[in-house]
Motif scaffolding. Structure first.
Motif, PDB file in Angstrom:
ATOM      1  N   CYS A   1     -59.289  51.422  75.642  1.00  0.00           N
ATOM      2  CA  CYS A   1     -59.866  50.075  75.676  1.00  0.00           C
ATOM      3  C   CYS A   1     -60.225  49.581  74.275  1.00  0.00           C
ATOM      4  O   CYS A   1     -60.873  50.289  73.514  1.00  0.00           O
ATOM      5  CB  CYS A   1     -61.119  50.087  76.559  1.00  0.00           C
ATOM      6  N   VAL A   2     -59.782  48.342  73.974  1.00  0.00           N
ATOM      7  CA  VAL A   2     -60.087  47.744  72.674  1.00  0.00           C
ATOM      8  C   VAL A   2     -61.154  46.646  72.788  1.00  0.00           C
ATOM      9  O   VAL A   2     -61.398  45.904  71.830  1.00  0.00           O
ATOM     10  CB  VAL A   2     -58.807  47.183  72.003  1.00  0.00           C
ATOM     11  N   GLY A   3     -61.772  46.549  73.974  1.00  0.00           N
ATOM     12  CA  GLY A   3     -62.902  45.649  74.138  1.00  0.00           C
ATOM     13  C   GLY A   3     -62.587  44.167  74.144  1.00  0.00           C
ATOM     14  O   GLY A   3     -63.434  43.358  73.760  1.00  0.00           O
ATOM     15  N   CYS A   4     -61.413  43.784  74.625  1.00  0.00           N
ATOM     16  CA  CYS A   4     -61.021  42.362  74.585  1.00  0.00           C
ATOM     17  C   CYS A   4     -61.734  41.532  75.647  1.00  0.00           C
ATOM     18  O   CYS A   4     -61.871  40.331  75.508  1.00  0.00           O
ATOM     19  CB  CYS A   4     -59.516  42.232  74.744  1.00  0.00           C
ATOM     20  N   GLY A   5     -62.146  42.171  76.744  1.00  0.00           N
ATOM     21  CA  GLY A   5     -62.876  41.458  77.789  1.00  0.00           C
ATOM     22  C   GLY A   5     -62.022  40.784  78.844  1.00  0.00           C
ATOM     23  O   GLY A   5     -62.557  40.176  79.767  1.00  0.00           O
TER      24      GLY A   5
ATOM     25  N   ILE B   1     -61.746  52.857  83.208  1.00  0.00           N
ATOM     26  CA  ILE B   1     -61.251  52.387  81.918  1.00  0.00           C
ATOM     27  C   ILE B   1     -61.284  53.532  80.917  1.00  0.00           C
ATOM     28  O   ILE B   1     -62.324  54.139  80.679  1.00  0.00           O
ATOM     29  CB  ILE B   1     -62.092  51.189  81.432  1.00  0.00           C
TER      30      ILE B   1
ATOM     31  N   CYS C   1     -60.267  41.940  81.276  1.00  0.00           N
ATOM     32  CA  CYS C   1     -60.427  42.513  82.614  1.00  0.00           C
ATOM     33  C   CYS C   1     -61.709  42.027  83.289  1.00  0.00           C
ATOM     34  O   CYS C   1     -61.713  41.755  84.486  1.00  0.00           O
ATOM     35  CB  CYS C   1     -60.425  44.029  82.547  1.00  0.00           C
TER      36      CYS C   1
ATOM     37  N   TYR D   1     -66.354  48.757  77.802  1.00  0.00           N
ATOM     38  CA  TYR D   1     -66.227  48.191  79.135  1.00  0.00           C
ATOM     39  C   TYR D   1     -66.119  49.307  80.162  1.00  0.00           C
ATOM     40  O   TYR D   1     -65.368  50.268  79.976  1.00  0.00           O
ATOM     41  CB  TYR D   1     -64.997  47.285  79.205  1.00  0.00           C
TER      42      TYR D   1
ATOM     43  N   ALA E   1     -55.504  50.244  79.655  1.00  0.00           N
ATOM     44  CA  ALA E   1     -56.653  51.153  79.737  1.00  0.00           C
ATOM     45  C   ALA E   1     -57.159  51.430  81.156  1.00  0.00           C
ATOM     46  O   ALA E   1     -57.537  52.555  81.452  1.00  0.00           O
ATOM     47  CB  ALA E   1     -57.784  50.640  78.852  1.00  0.00           C
TER      48      ALA E   1
ATOM     49  N   CYS F   1     -54.762  43.948  81.290  1.00  0.00           N
ATOM     50  CA  CYS F   1     -55.132  44.714  80.088  1.00  0.00           C
ATOM     51  C   CYS F   1     -53.941  44.873  79.136  1.00  0.00           C
ATOM     52  O   CYS F   1     -52.878  45.344  79.530  1.00  0.00           O
ATOM     53  CB  CYS F   1     -55.644  46.092  80.482  1.00  0.00           C
TER      54      CYS F   1
HETATM   55 FE1  SF4 Z   1     -60.596  47.007  77.531  1.00  0.00          FE
HETATM   56 FE2  SF4 Z   1     -60.514  45.439  79.671  1.00  0.00          FE
HETATM   57 FE3  SF4 Z   1     -59.571  44.528  77.348  1.00  0.00          FE
HETATM   58 FE4  SF4 Z   1     -58.268  46.423  78.649  1.00  0.00          FE
HETATM   59  S1  SF4 Z   1     -58.595  44.296  79.366  1.00  0.00           S
HETATM   60  S2  SF4 Z   1     -58.725  46.413  76.454  1.00  0.00           S
HETATM   61  S3  SF4 Z   1     -59.924  47.608  79.581  1.00  0.00           S
HETATM   62  S4  SF4 Z   1     -61.742  45.056  77.807  1.00  0.00           S
END
Ligand code: SF4
Ligand code: SF4
Length: 56
Positions: A9-13, A5, A15, A31, A52, A48
């Motif tokens: 990465c914007v930390g959305c979670g 990664i 993945c 992450y 990322a 994602c």
């Molecule tokens: Fe980051 Fe995963 Fe969200 Fe992509 S999907 S932005 S790698 S936390």
């Protein structure tokens, strides 16, 4: 081979929830993928929003 990664990465979670082997974990909002656990399926890259995760 394992996915990694990037700093994009914007930390959305998204993945972490998608990984079939739970190779992705979060620490302090970052992450990361455990290279020894990742089976290279590409599911994380598929969900994602910012692209990322990528294969090394
Ligand atoms: Fe980051 Fe995963 Fe969200 Fe992509 S999907 S932005 S790698 S936390
Ligand atoms: Fe998990 Fe597949 Fe991404 Fe590896 S490539 S971290 S196994 S979702």
């Amino acid at each position: 081979m394992a996915y990694v990664i990037s700093d994009e990465c914007v930390g959305c979670g998204a993945c972490e929830a998608e990984c079939p082997v739970s190779a992705i974990s979060e620490s302090d909002g970052k992450y990361t993928i455990d290279a020894d656990t990742c089976v290279d399926c590409g599911a994380c890259a598929g969900v994602c929003p910012v692209g990322a995760p990528s294969a090394e």
